[in-house]
Every structure is written in structure tokens, then in C-alpha cells.
Design an enzyme around this catalytic site. Structure first.
Site, PDB file in Angstrom:
ATOM      1  N   HIS A   1       0.873  -1.189   0.000  1.00 46.38           N
ATOM      2  CA  HIS A   1       0.000   0.000   0.000  1.00 46.38           C
ATOM      3  C   HIS A   1       0.902   1.230   0.000  1.00 46.38           C
ATOM      4  O   HIS A   1       1.319   1.712   1.059  1.00 46.38           O
ATOM      5  CB  HIS A   1      -0.934  -0.038   1.212  1.00 46.38           C
ATOM      6  CG  HIS A   1      -1.948   1.071   1.240  1.00 46.38           C
ATOM      7  ND1 HIS A   1      -3.171   0.942   1.883  1.00 46.38           N
ATOM      8  CD2 HIS A   1      -1.940   2.326   0.718  1.00 46.38           C
ATOM      9  CE1 HIS A   1      -3.863   2.062   1.744  1.00 46.38           C
ATOM     10  NE2 HIS A   1      -3.124   2.927   1.048  1.00 46.38           N
TER      11      HIS A   1
ATOM     12  N   GLU B   1     -11.401   3.368   5.512  1.00 42.21           N
ATOM     13  CA  GLU B   1     -10.371   4.257   6.096  1.00 42.21           C
ATOM     14  C   GLU B   1     -11.135   5.351   6.852  1.00 42.21           C
ATOM     15  O   GLU B   1     -11.134   5.377   8.080  1.00 42.21           O
ATOM     16  CB  GLU B   1      -9.484   4.853   5.001  1.00 42.21           C
ATOM     17  CG  GLU B   1      -8.428   5.837   5.531  1.00 42.21           C
ATOM     18  CD  GLU B   1      -7.664   6.557   4.420  1.00 42.21           C
ATOM     19  OE1 GLU B   1      -8.141   6.589   3.275  1.00 42.21           O
ATOM     20  OE2 GLU B   1      -6.570   7.114   4.722  1.00 42.21           O
TER      21      GLU B   1
ATOM     22  N   HIS C   1       1.447   4.808  -2.409  1.00 37.50           N
ATOM     23  CA  HIS C   1       1.131   5.682  -3.548  1.00 37.50           C
ATOM     24  C   HIS C   1       2.432   6.321  -4.001  1.00 37.50           C
ATOM     25  O   HIS C   1       3.056   7.066  -3.222  1.00 37.50           O
ATOM     26  CB  HIS C   1       0.143   6.771  -3.127  1.00 37.50           C
ATOM     27  CG  HIS C   1      -1.142   6.222  -2.573  1.00 37.50           C
ATOM     28  ND1 HIS C   1      -2.288   6.089  -3.325  1.00 37.50           N
ATOM     29  CD2 HIS C   1      -1.461   5.743  -1.332  1.00 37.50           C
ATOM     30  CE1 HIS C   1      -3.253   5.575  -2.583  1.00 37.50           C
ATOM     31  NE2 HIS C   1      -2.780   5.349  -1.363  1.00 37.50           N
TER      32      HIS C   1
ATOM     33  N   ASP D   1       1.749   3.963   2.887  1.00 31.93           N
ATOM     34  CA  ASP D   1       0.733   4.814   2.243  1.00 31.93           C
ATOM     35  C   ASP D   1       1.373   5.972   1.462  1.00 31.93           C
ATOM     36  O   ASP D   1       1.562   5.852   0.250  1.00 31.93           O
ATOM     37  CB  ASP D   1      -0.267   5.326   3.290  1.00 31.93           C
ATOM     38  CG  ASP D   1      -1.646   5.633   2.715  1.00 31.93           C
ATOM     39  OD1 ASP D   1      -1.847   5.414   1.512  1.00 31.93           O
ATOM     40  OD2 ASP D   1      -2.526   6.082   3.488  1.00 31.93           O
ATOM     41  N   ASP D   2       1.673   7.066   2.131  1.00 31.84           N
ATOM     42  CA  ASP D   2       2.287   8.259   1.502  1.00 31.84           C
ATOM     43  C   ASP D   2       3.443   8.715   2.391  1.00 31.84           C
ATOM     44  O   ASP D   2       3.332   9.721   3.111  1.00 31.84           O
ATOM     45  CB  ASP D   2       1.236   9.370   1.384  1.00 31.84           C
ATOM     46  CG  ASP D   2       0.045   8.942   0.558  1.00 31.84           C
ATOM     47  OD1 ASP D   2       0.159   8.921  -0.680  1.00 31.84           O
ATOM     48  OD2 ASP D   2      -1.002   8.593   1.152  1.00 31.84           O
TER      49      ASP D   2
ATOM     50  N   HIS E   1      -9.380   1.036  -1.745  1.00 35.11           N
ATOM     51  CA  HIS E   1      -9.417   1.656  -0.432  1.00 35.11           C
ATOM     52  C   HIS E   1     -10.855   1.584   0.082  1.00 35.11           C
ATOM     53  O   HIS E   1     -11.790   1.947  -0.653  1.00 35.11           O
ATOM     54  CB  HIS E   1      -9.025   3.134  -0.511  1.00 35.11           C
ATOM     55  CG  HIS E   1      -7.557   3.395  -0.678  1.00 35.11           C
ATOM     56  ND1 HIS E   1      -6.818   2.840  -1.685  1.00 35.11           N
ATOM     57  CD2 HIS E   1      -6.703   4.164   0.049  1.00 35.11           C
ATOM     58  CE1 HIS E   1      -5.564   3.264  -1.576  1.00 35.11           C
ATOM     59  NE2 HIS E   1      -5.461   4.069  -0.532  1.00 35.11           N
TER      60      HIS E   1
HETATM   61  N1  HPA Z   1      -6.500   7.448   1.070  1.00 40.20           N
HETATM   62  C1  HPA Z   1      -7.162   7.674  -0.054  1.00 40.20           C
HETATM   63  N2  HPA Z   1      -6.582   8.133  -1.158  1.00 40.20           N
HETATM   64  C2  HPA Z   1      -5.268   8.371  -1.145  1.00 40.20           C
HETATM   65  C3  HPA Z   1      -4.531   8.165   0.000  1.00 40.20           C
HETATM   66  C4  HPA Z   1      -5.174   7.672   1.158  1.00 40.20           C
HETATM   67  O1  HPA Z   1      -4.585   7.451   2.251  1.00 40.20           O
HETATM   68  N3  HPA Z   1      -3.254   8.502  -0.326  1.00 40.20           N
HETATM   69  C5  HPA Z   1      -3.246   8.886  -1.616  1.00 40.20           C
HETATM   70  N4  HPA Z   1      -4.475   8.821  -2.116  1.00 40.20           N
HETATM   71 ZN    ZN Z   2      -3.691   4.799   0.392  1.00 40.11          ZN
END
Ligand code: HPA
Ligand code: ZN
Length: 331
Positions: free
Chosen positions: A15, A198, A17, A276-277, A195
Site C-alpha cells: 500500500h 479508512e 502511492h 501509504d504516503d 481503499h
Molecule cells: N487514502 C485515499 N486516497 C489516497 C490516500 C489515502 O490514504 N493517499 C493517496 N491517495
Molecule cells: Zn492509500
């Protein structure tokens, strides 16, 4: 290749991006290279803006900053910088999201994005000792028709793409809206992830499973609110790609000590830990491992389970997966 610290366990990252790995340093370099303005004058000023009230406030900055990405070389440089850092974090395999619509909407052709990323990914087994897969995500705050058009425009490149995903602003944009494009992806032989759960409710996770037919759920932490959903995820061993530092930075939980990762493992869910990021959320994947170890008092055996889960949940062929699992056991 960067040195790998001996106590860093081998792992897969599922996971991630790629646009979320854009560090301020590279953002400024690309802004200058391409003559693109940035929303801050210095790297420190930019980092000072990394305080988010939720997913949308993060996404606003994420989309603003990625406008520096213009050329094939930019995408190759971005992916190469991630892979270099990932190897230092013990990553041996990475399944990487990208957001084509965030680039095509700015006039960057989808082929520029994919060719640039693939230039770095194709070299990665040799340059970084990392195998990779590419996951093409649709923006759920764009229309289902735009997702279908994006999928059609990607047809010449589908041999480079392993799976489709769904990301961006979750609440109000349920998975069921994207039934058609997921059907097309499955028909084309692609895997499916999304996703869900969340910021969105457990019903979105049900839809991801039953309407989109996903092979993994990204995040999925809110599934815990629905015992029947937990039963289903456990029974089918549907992997959840959990991102602890992201969840705290985006205010899903107030602090890491409140994160349900341990409860999820205890419930029998197939949980993985991911970043994630990482350029925005304060750490790469091993940093997430050590942060949850410290906050939740996880022992070495639990960390090894998480590392094993990351390969079990991957889209690797069985032989390669077994080879990586043997590496985990030897760590
Ligand atoms: N959630 C949803 N979209 C996203 C995320 C995330 O954590 N990071 C980049 N796009
Ligand atoms: Zn994500």
C-alpha cells in the site's frame, strides 16, 4: 544499492502511492527543472504545511505538489528515489499505486506516466534488489465514466499493470459506483483492490468485497465496527493493507497507542503494515513497523508475522513468494 541494516526484516510493501513518496527535496528540484510554481518558498515551509485535519486536507496538498511531475524522466526519478529508500527499509517487493487521472487531467499522457515509472521499476531488481508490480488507481471523487475512459486509455499498457485500485476522497463515493470498471479490469485478467473503511463506513468494505470483488482491502480499519464483516474477512483471509502512521496523521486515530492493529491480528485478520504516503506521514514502511512495535508493545514474533503476511498477501507467483518467505524466516 544502499546498505541494508541486518536487523531490518525482509518485507513487501503493498500500500504505497508513488505520488505520496514525493519528498520536498525532489519536489523543489522538479519544480525548478520544469518551471512549475510550488505552494511554498522553501522545503521547511512546505514541511510545516504537513499537518492534516483528515484525508481531504492531505489530498489538497498531495494533488498540488504532484503538479511538478511532468516528464517521463520525472516519474522515473520519483520511483527510483522511493526504491532507494525502500531497500534501506528491508523492502524486497513493492506493489505500487499510481493515479493516472491526477496526471492526465493536467495534460500529461498516461503513457508518459507508465513508461517513466516502468523505466525505474524494470531496473529495480538489479539496481535496488526489489521486485515490483504496478496498481492503477481510479480517483473515486471523479466520475465512474472517467474511470472507464481511463481504463480504456490504459489498454495498450495492461501488460505492465497487475491490478486496479480505488483511492482519493472516500466518504460519499462508495465502491459500488465503480462496478463497471472493475468488471472490465477482471475481464482483462487484472487483480482488484480498493481503499475502503479508512474514513468510510463498514458498508463500503462490504461493497468492495461483494460488488467490486476485490482481492485485498486497502486500510479496512473501520471493518472492526461490524462483527459480521470481521467474520467474513477472517473466513476468506482477505488481506488488509493497514497504514498506521497514515491513520494517525489523517486523524483516524488520535495516537498510535489507540491503533487497532493488535486487535486486528488477535481477531485472525490477515493484516499487513504499509506506509501509504511516506513523504507526508512521517515514515517509510520499516518506520511504521518500529512505530507500532513501540506504541503497541509488539514482540519480535508478531513483527515476523506481519512480514510474512506482507508476502502472503502479495500478487507474487507461488515460487517467488516462498523464496521471500524463506528470507523472512532466515532474518
Ligand atoms: N487514502 C485515499 N486516497 C489516497 C490516500 C489515502 O490514504 N493517499 C493517496 N491517495
Ligand atoms: Zn492509500
Amino acid at each position: 544499492m544502499p546498505p541494508v541494516t541486518p536487523d531490518v526484516v525482509a518485507k513487501a510493501e503493498l500500500h504505497l502511492h508513488i505520488e505520496g513518496t514525493l519528498e520536498p527535496e525532489l519536489a523543489f528540484a522538479l519544480a525548478e527543472r520544469n518551471g512549475v510554481p510550488l505552494p511554498a518558498a522553501t522545503q521547511d515551509e512546505l514541511r510545516a504545511a504537513y499537518s492534516f485535519s483528515g484525508l481531504q486536507s492531505f489530498l489538497d496538498l498531495y494533488y498540488a505538489l504532484m503538479t511538478v511531475l511532468r516528464t517521463e524522466q520525472d516519474f522515473a526519478d520519483l520511483a527510483d528515489a522511493y526504491l532507494f529508500r525502500a531497500r534501506g527499509q528491508g523492502v524486497r517487493h513493492a506493489e505500487i499505486f499510481f493515479d493516472p487521472q491526477a496526471h492526465t487531467a493536467r495534460g500529461v499522457p498516461i503513457g508518459t506516466v507508465i513508461d517513466g515509472l516502468c523505466r525505474a521499476l524494470d531496473a529495480a531488481p538489479g539496481t535496488h534488489g526489489i521486485t515490483t508490480r504496478l496498481i492503477m488507481c481510479f480517483l473515486r471523487d471523479e466520475s465512474p465514466e472517467s474511470a472507464v475512459a481511463t481504463f480504456e486509455s490504459a489498454r495498450p499498457y495492461l501488460d505492465r499493470i497487475t491490478a486496479v485500485g480505488l483511492d482519493s476522497a472516500e466518504v460519499g463515493n462508495p465502491p459500488s459506483l465503480f462496478r463497471e470498471v472493475y468488471a472490465l479490469a477482471r475481464e482483462a485478467g487484472l487483480k482488484c483492490v480498493a481503499h475502503a473503511g479508512e474514513e468510510g463506513p463498514p458498508s463500503y468494505v462490504w461493497e468492495a468485497l461483494d460488488v467490486l470483488g476485490v482481492d485485498r482491502v486497502d486500510h479496512g480499519v473501520r471493518s472492526l465496527e461490524d462483527p459480521a464483516l470481521v467474520d467474513r474477512l477472517v473466513a476468506d483471509q482477505v488481506p488488509l493493507t493497514v497504514c498506521p502512521l497514515s491513520n494517525v496523521r489523517l486523524r483516524v486515530y488520535d495516537q498510535l497507542e489507540d491503533h487497532p492493529l493488535r486487535r486486528m491480528l488477535d481477531a485472525g485478520l490477515l493484516v499487513t503494515v504499509n506506509s501509504d504516503d511516506p513523504a507526508y506521514f512521517g515514515g517509510y514502511v520499516h518506520d511504521n513497523f518500529t512505530a507500532v512495535r513501540d506504541a503497541l508493545d509488539l514482540d519480535d514474533e508478531t513483527l515476523r508475522v506481519l512480514a510474512r503476511n506482507s508476502f502472503r498477501a502479495s500478487f507474487l507467483d507461488a515460487r517467488t513468494r516462498e523464496a521471500y518467505l524463506a528470507e523472512v524466516d532466515a532474518c
